[in-house]
Design an enzyme around this catalytic site. Structure first.
Site, PDB file in Angstrom:
ATOM      1  N   GLU A 113       0.833  -1.203   0.000  1.00 36.08           N
ATOM      2  CA  GLU A 113       0.000   0.000   0.000  1.00 36.08           C
ATOM      3  C   GLU A 113       0.870   1.256   0.000  1.00 36.08           C
ATOM      4  O   GLU A 113       1.864   1.341   0.717  1.00 36.08           O
ATOM      5  CB  GLU A 113      -0.897  -0.012   1.239  1.00 36.08           C
ATOM      6  CG  GLU A 113      -1.790   1.206   1.381  1.00 36.08           C
ATOM      7  CD  GLU A 113      -2.503   1.243   2.722  1.00 36.08           C
ATOM      8  OE1 GLU A 113      -3.499   1.981   2.827  1.00 36.08           O
ATOM      9  OE2 GLU A 113      -2.075   0.536   3.660  1.00 36.08           O
ATOM     10  N   LYS A 119      -9.673   2.510  -3.069  1.00 33.13           N
ATOM     11  CA  LYS A 119     -10.175   2.004  -1.793  1.00 33.13           C
ATOM     12  C   LYS A 119     -11.595   2.499  -1.566  1.00 33.13           C
ATOM     13  O   LYS A 119     -11.904   3.680  -1.750  1.00 33.13           O
ATOM     14  CB  LYS A 119      -9.257   2.455  -0.654  1.00 33.13           C
ATOM     15  CG  LYS A 119      -9.572   1.812   0.685  1.00 33.13           C
ATOM     16  CD  LYS A 119      -8.528   2.171   1.731  1.00 33.13           C
ATOM     17  CE  LYS A 119      -8.793   1.475   3.048  1.00 33.13           C
ATOM     18  NZ  LYS A 119      -7.795   1.830   4.083  1.00 33.13           N
ATOM     19  N   CYS A 138      -5.577  -2.365   2.722  1.00 29.24           N
ATOM     20  CA  CYS A 138      -5.396  -2.215   4.164  1.00 29.24           C
ATOM     21  C   CYS A 138      -6.529  -2.897   4.919  1.00 29.24           C
ATOM     22  O   CYS A 138      -6.802  -4.074   4.725  1.00 29.24           O
ATOM     23  CB  CYS A 138      -5.268  -0.742   4.519  1.00 29.24           C
ATOM     24  SG  CYS A 138      -4.736  -0.454   6.236  1.00 29.24           S
TER      25      CYS A 138
END
Length: 531
Positions: free
Chosen positions: A287, A351, A405
């Site tokens: 990430e 995301k 994440c």
């Protein structure tokens, strides 16, 4: 054990609160990195006996009648969540000059707020409380409701749900593929609480029989599923490389070090495979591995093209900027970006589920007026969420299902569409949390998403734990926390789940309803006997 149960029931005041918190802290030992499976078998019986001792005087007002139950559950939850989440404060120390003042809020404030879910769980359980094993079912059902609420309300935060304590090893993980995390939460609390029946002798035999049966089915199904013949390997095979650079978070935020950070990733990408191994077809970086906006830096794309060989593809975490138009500031996204050997961006995904206060500010106008910004996003307004979850298709046609994440801790957000993917792809940067239990807890929760879907997972973490996880939650290859380097591996095939994720959610709800129904029946029987 009768005298122990009696002593616990009769506790009051600070002693009762202290024991409830200690029981919650004890339960944390079942979570990584400790994974002491026996710990909840001590902590939950204590909670049951504490609830047994809560006054049940119907002459009291509503608040006074249920406040002791709320307080007992809150103390237990505060101990559990404080012991399981204290490491979040480490993220505030990366920019201590700006955020150190908020340490008490992160370490104590968040557990104090989330503990109200457990307080309400004990209130619900107390409403259905009775003698015998029905009260164990009441507690299990109430915790199932509480964990569902914690995962769903106010953006949700299901970190360290109780069910994870029952799934420390692959053999103990497989039941989640039948009943989902909700079902595991209910079953875990029931089984963990069952020893309390030995201390009161009320309904001990049927309650213990049900708990032992559940435990045997849980482990027996796991052993059976792991013993099934392996699926045929992929044809053609797919070799992948996962890069774990272990770059200190403070260095990632240093403008002067950005070029060095980028070159570190390139050097690990260019390293030759071990003798006899195929070169990787897919390289994965963690990430926000790229420390600048790729679309604004053609030289960076050119450097990637220099390192990649013909046919190779890189998937990296990066920040993506998008023009908002009408003179507005650009929108920024925490993204995965797919780049081919010519340095061309050929795909990507943003995301969807952002971290409050980490990637965006709730009540932004008020909080930003104080000069604060999201911890992991220094740009104005923080990150923007994607409108929908997108998959990424590799040039050969294989599909990656992106989870950035902590998106990997939300089973409800990984639908049946993931079943057609070749792999789940989890990019994360747990360097924010240092060498604490946080990365280990995150890793366990990510592994369970592979078990639920029957889809292998590629996990690239800046500081660890990076791994290739097979469809049964087993680690085929990986790098431990704090170990810099890379690993090459062959992607394993999918394993068709016996029940799709939507069916797991339905089965978990059935578990929850059965538990509450048993508790309600037991409560009604108890009331009739009393009258």
């Amino acid at each position: 054990m009768d005298w122990i149960a009696g002593r616990v029931m009769l506790l009051s005041g600070w002693r009762r609160a202290a024991l409830a918190m200690a029981a919650g802290l004890l339960a944390v030992l079942a979570l990584p990195p400790f994974s002491l499976f026996a710990a909840p078998f001590l902590s939950f019986p204590i909670l049951v006996w504490l609830i047994d001792g809560v006054p049940a005087d119907p002459a009291r007002g509503l608040l006074r009648r249920y406040l002791p139950a709320m307080w007992t559950g809150w103390c237990f939850g505060f101990g559990y969540l404080l012991g399981g989440l204290w490491w979040l404060g480490n993220a505030l120390l990366v920019e201590a000059d700006t955020f150190a003042w908020a340490l008490p809020l992160a370490i104590f404030g968040l557990p104090a707020v989330l503990a109200f879910y457990y307080g309400l769980a004990v209130v619900l359980a107390r409403l259905l409380w009775s003698e015998g094993w029905g009260r164990i079912a009441a507690l299990a059902g109430a915790f199932g409701v509480a964990e569902w609420a914690r995962a769903s309300l106010l953006t949700g935060f299901p970190w360290n749900a109780i069910g994870y304590a029952a799934m420390p090893l692959p053999m103990a993980m497989q039941s989640v593929s039948l009943v989902g995390l909700m079902g595991m939460n209910v079953a875990a609390v029931f089984v963990f609480s069952a020893p309390a029946l030995l201390g009161t002798r009320r309904g001990a035999l049927p309650g213990l029989c049900v708990a032992i049966a559940l435990l045997c089915l849980h482990l027996g199904f796991g052993a059976w599923r792991l013993a099934q013949p392996a699926a045929a390997p992929l044809d053609p095979p797919m070799t992948l490389r996962v890069v774990q650079p272990v770059i200190d978070q403070a260095k990632k935020l240093d403008d002067a070090a950005r070029a060095e950070v980028f070159e570190t990733h390139l050097a690990l990408t260019a390293a030759l495979p071990a003798p006899g191994q195929r070169r990787p077809d897919l390289i994965v970086w963690p990430e926000t591995a790229v420390p600048f906006i790729l679309t604004e830096n053609p030289d960076a794309l050119a450097r990637i093209a220099e390192v990649l060989q013909d046919g190779q593809v890189l998937v990296t975490g990066a920040v993506r900027a998008e023009d908002a138009g009408s003179g507005l500031p650009p929108r920024y996204y925490n993204s995965m970006i797919m780049i081919d050997h010519q340095g061309q961006i050929i795909g990507g995904a943003d995301k969807v589920h952002l971290v409050p206060f980490g990637e965006y500010l709730p009540l932004e106008g008020l909080i930003s007026a104080l000069g604060l910004h999201a911890i992991a996003a220094e740009m104005p307004g923080g990150f923007s969420p994607a409108a929908a979850r997108m998959t990424m298709t590799l040039p050969g046609g294989r599909v990656l299902y992106p989870l950035i994440c902590y998106e990997a801790i939300f089973p409800a957000e990984i639908g049946d569409s993931a079943l057609s993917a070749s792999a789940l792809l989890n990019l994360t940067n747990d360097a924010w949390f240092g060498d604490t239990p946080g990365p280990y807890q995150h890793f366990l929760q990510a592994r369970l998403r592979a078990v639920e879907t029957g889809v292998p997972m590629l996990r690239a973490a800046n500081s660890g734990i990076s791994a290739l996880i097979d469809p049964f939650g087993r680690v085929e290859k990986g790098l431990n926390l704090g170990v810099a380097g890379f690993f090459d591996a062959e992607l394993p095939p999918r394993a068709a789940p016996l029940v799709p994720p939507s069916g797991q959610a339905r089965n978990g709800l059935i578990f929850l309803v059965i538990s509450l129904a048993v508790a309600a029946f037991s409560r009604l029987s108890f009331v009739f006997r009393e009258n």
